[in-house]
Scaffold this motif. Sequence first.
Motif, PDB file in Angstrom:
ATOM      1  N   UNK A  60       2.354  61.023  49.944  1.00  0.00           N
ATOM      2  CA  UNK A  60       3.487  60.269  50.479  1.00  0.00           C
ATOM      3  C   UNK A  60       3.247  58.776  50.638  1.00  0.00           C
ATOM      4  N   UNK A  61       1.993  58.356  50.654  1.00  0.00           N
ATOM      5  CA  UNK A  61       1.700  56.924  50.783  1.00  0.00           C
ATOM      6  C   UNK A  61       1.510  56.241  49.426  1.00  0.00           C
ATOM      7  N   UNK A  62       1.474  57.023  48.359  1.00  0.00           N
ATOM      8  CA  UNK A  62       1.276  56.485  47.012  1.00  0.00           C
ATOM      9  C   UNK A  62       2.465  55.616  46.617  1.00  0.00           C
ATOM     10  N   UNK A  63       2.193  54.327  46.380  1.00  0.00           N
ATOM     11  CA  UNK A  63       3.246  53.393  45.978  1.00  0.00           C
ATOM     12  C   UNK A  63       3.001  52.804  44.597  1.00  0.00           C
ATOM     13  N   UNK A  64       1.785  52.874  44.085  1.00  0.00           N
ATOM     14  CA  UNK A  64       1.413  52.209  42.838  1.00  0.00           C
ATOM     15  C   UNK A  64       0.674  53.206  41.942  1.00  0.00           C
ATOM     16  N   UNK A  65       1.253  53.495  40.784  1.00  0.00           N
ATOM     17  CA  UNK A  65       0.622  54.405  39.827  1.00  0.00           C
ATOM     18  C   UNK A  65       0.668  53.762  38.449  1.00  0.00           C
ATOM     19  N   UNK A  66      -0.504  53.499  37.892  1.00  0.00           N
ATOM     20  CA  UNK A  66      -0.597  52.867  36.579  1.00  0.00           C
ATOM     21  C   UNK A  66      -1.135  53.881  35.576  1.00  0.00           C
ATOM     22  N   UNK A  67      -0.273  54.251  34.634  1.00  0.00           N
ATOM     23  CA  UNK A  67      -0.625  55.202  33.575  1.00  0.00           C
ATOM     24  C   UNK A  67      -0.461  54.571  32.193  1.00  0.00           C
ATOM     25  N   UNK A  68      -0.488  53.249  32.163  1.00  0.00           N
ATOM     26  CA  UNK A  68      -0.354  52.547  30.894  1.00  0.00           C
ATOM     27  C   UNK A  68      -1.454  52.926  29.920  1.00  0.00           C
ATOM     28  N   UNK A  86       5.485  51.970  38.790  1.00  0.00           N
ATOM     29  CA  UNK A  86       5.076  53.011  37.843  1.00  0.00           C
ATOM     30  C   UNK A  86       5.012  52.388  36.457  1.00  0.00           C
ATOM     31  N   UNK A  87       3.799  52.284  35.927  1.00  0.00           N
ATOM     32  CA  UNK A  87       3.600  51.697  34.603  1.00  0.00           C
ATOM     33  C   UNK A  87       3.201  52.804  33.637  1.00  0.00           C
ATOM     34  N   UNK A  88       4.023  52.993  32.614  1.00  0.00           N
ATOM     35  CA  UNK A  88       3.788  53.998  31.583  1.00  0.00           C
ATOM     36  C   UNK A  88       3.694  53.365  30.201  1.00  0.00           C
ATOM     37  N   UNK A  89       3.463  52.060  30.154  1.00  0.00           N
ATOM     38  CA  UNK A  89       3.437  51.331  28.888  1.00  0.00           C
ATOM     39  C   UNK A  89       2.502  51.993  27.880  1.00  0.00           C
ATOM     40  N   UNK A  90       3.019  52.206  26.683  1.00  0.00           N
ATOM     41  CA  UNK A  90       2.279  52.805  25.562  1.00  0.00           C
ATOM     42  C   UNK A  90       1.633  54.141  25.895  1.00  0.00           C
ATOM     43  N   UNK A  91       2.239  54.877  26.819  1.00  0.00           N
ATOM     44  CA  UNK A  91       1.757  56.231  27.084  1.00  0.00           C
ATOM     45  C   UNK A  91       2.448  57.167  26.093  1.00  0.00           C
ATOM     46  N   UNK A  92       2.033  58.406  26.072  1.00  0.00           N
ATOM     47  CA  UNK A  92       2.641  59.393  25.181  1.00  0.00           C
ATOM     48  C   UNK A  92       3.799  60.127  25.845  1.00  0.00           C
ATOM     49  N   UNK A 102      16.821  58.426  40.845  1.00  0.00           N
ATOM     50  CA  UNK A 102      17.509  58.207  42.109  1.00  0.00           C
ATOM     51  C   UNK A 102      16.567  57.663  43.176  1.00  0.00           C
ATOM     52  N   UNK A 103      15.356  57.289  42.773  1.00  0.00           N
ATOM     53  CA  UNK A 103      14.373  56.752  43.703  1.00  0.00           C
ATOM     54  C   UNK A 103      14.757  55.325  44.080  1.00  0.00           C
ATOM     55  N   UNK A 104      15.108  55.119  45.343  1.00  0.00           N
ATOM     56  CA  UNK A 104      15.559  53.806  45.802  1.00  0.00           C
ATOM     57  C   UNK A 104      14.409  52.847  46.064  1.00  0.00           C
ATOM     58  N   UNK A 105      13.178  53.324  46.116  1.00  0.00           N
ATOM     59  CA  UNK A 105      12.042  52.459  46.418  1.00  0.00           C
ATOM     60  C   UNK A 105      11.436  51.811  45.181  1.00  0.00           C
ATOM     61  N   UNK A 106      11.642  52.406  44.015  1.00  0.00           N
ATOM     62  CA  UNK A 106      10.974  51.889  42.822  1.00  0.00           C
ATOM     63  C   UNK A 106      11.542  50.525  42.438  1.00  0.00           C
ATOM     64  N   UNK A 107      10.629  49.573  42.225  1.00  0.00           N
ATOM     65  CA  UNK A 107      11.058  48.238  41.830  1.00  0.00           C
ATOM     66  C   UNK A 107      10.457  47.827  40.490  1.00  0.00           C
ATOM     67  N   UNK A 108       9.508  48.598  39.978  1.00  0.00           N
ATOM     68  CA  UNK A 108       8.913  48.291  38.675  1.00  0.00           C
ATOM     69  C   UNK A 108       8.679  49.601  37.936  1.00  0.00           C
ATOM     70  N   UNK A 109       9.343  49.749  36.809  1.00  0.00           N
ATOM     71  CA  UNK A 109       9.178  50.917  35.950  1.00  0.00           C
ATOM     72  C   UNK A 109       9.051  50.412  34.528  1.00  0.00           C
ATOM     73  N   UNK A 110       7.889  50.626  33.923  1.00  0.00           N
ATOM     74  CA  UNK A 110       7.640  50.111  32.584  1.00  0.00           C
ATOM     75  C   UNK A 110       7.376  51.265  31.632  1.00  0.00           C
ATOM     76  N   UNK A 111       8.293  51.468  30.703  1.00  0.00           N
ATOM     77  CA  UNK A 111       8.105  52.464  29.652  1.00  0.00           C
ATOM     78  C   UNK A 111       8.086  51.780  28.283  1.00  0.00           C
ATOM     79  N   UNK A 112       7.663  50.535  28.255  1.00  0.00           N
ATOM     80  CA  UNK A 112       7.597  49.782  27.012  1.00  0.00           C
ATOM     81  C   UNK A 112       6.655  50.449  26.012  1.00  0.00           C
ATOM     82  N   UNK A 113       7.071  50.458  24.764  1.00  0.00           N
ATOM     83  CA  UNK A 113       6.267  50.978  23.657  1.00  0.00           C
ATOM     84  C   UNK A 113       5.934  52.461  23.803  1.00  0.00           C
ATOM     85  N   UNK A 114       6.776  53.208  24.515  1.00  0.00           N
ATOM     86  CA  UNK A 114       6.610  54.667  24.609  1.00  0.00           C
ATOM     87  C   UNK A 114       7.352  55.284  23.437  1.00  0.00           C
TER      88      UNK A 114
END
Length: 190
Positions: A60-68, A86-92, A102-114
């Motif tokens: 519940x405290x997790x705010x930053x997840x980088x899976x690029x 949540x960074x998913x850049x160039x992930x599979x 519907x997540x109101x807290x997310x302010x950065x979502x990167x799915x570039x080059x997916x």
Amino acid sequence: MPILILVSNQRLVNLEVIDLRHSKNLTEVPNLSGSLKIVKIDLWGCSSLVEVPSYFQHLDKLTHLDLGFCTSLKYLPEMPGNIKYLDLQESGIKELPESMWSNENISYLNTSHCKDLEKLPSNSCELKVSNVLGIEICTSFGSELHRDIHILSLVGFKRLVNLPTHICKLKHLKKLHLSCCSNLKNFPEI
């Protein structure tokens, strides 16, 4: 570089940040289910990682997840409601959990080059990303977008023929990048 080895019965209750970036041979995340104070997990460049554990939704405290650049990662479990980055850049990644839209807290979502991304929100979902949404070169993408996005990047979106009419409802949109969309034929009336 020091190596952290977690024994299955070991509980790191005060752990707040875990940085395993560039662990190219890491295939699974160590058991962190007892580490409920974690705010940041960095797995950037873990190209052999195939799965994010389902218990992440209970951090519940997790705010930053980088899976690029986690190129072997195809699916995500539900994410905790407090996730902001949540960074998913160039992930599979092929699709994201519906709850992300519907997540109101997310302010950065990167799915570039997916390149394998097949699904963004369904028509019934409202995407509430309030800062940055990157979906450059998502060649398999096939759905629509909604809501409070400031920057929308569809660079290299080769399968894009028409922009959805909902683009006009993005009242906070400041930048729209459409370069290298070679099949784009129509732009909706603004």
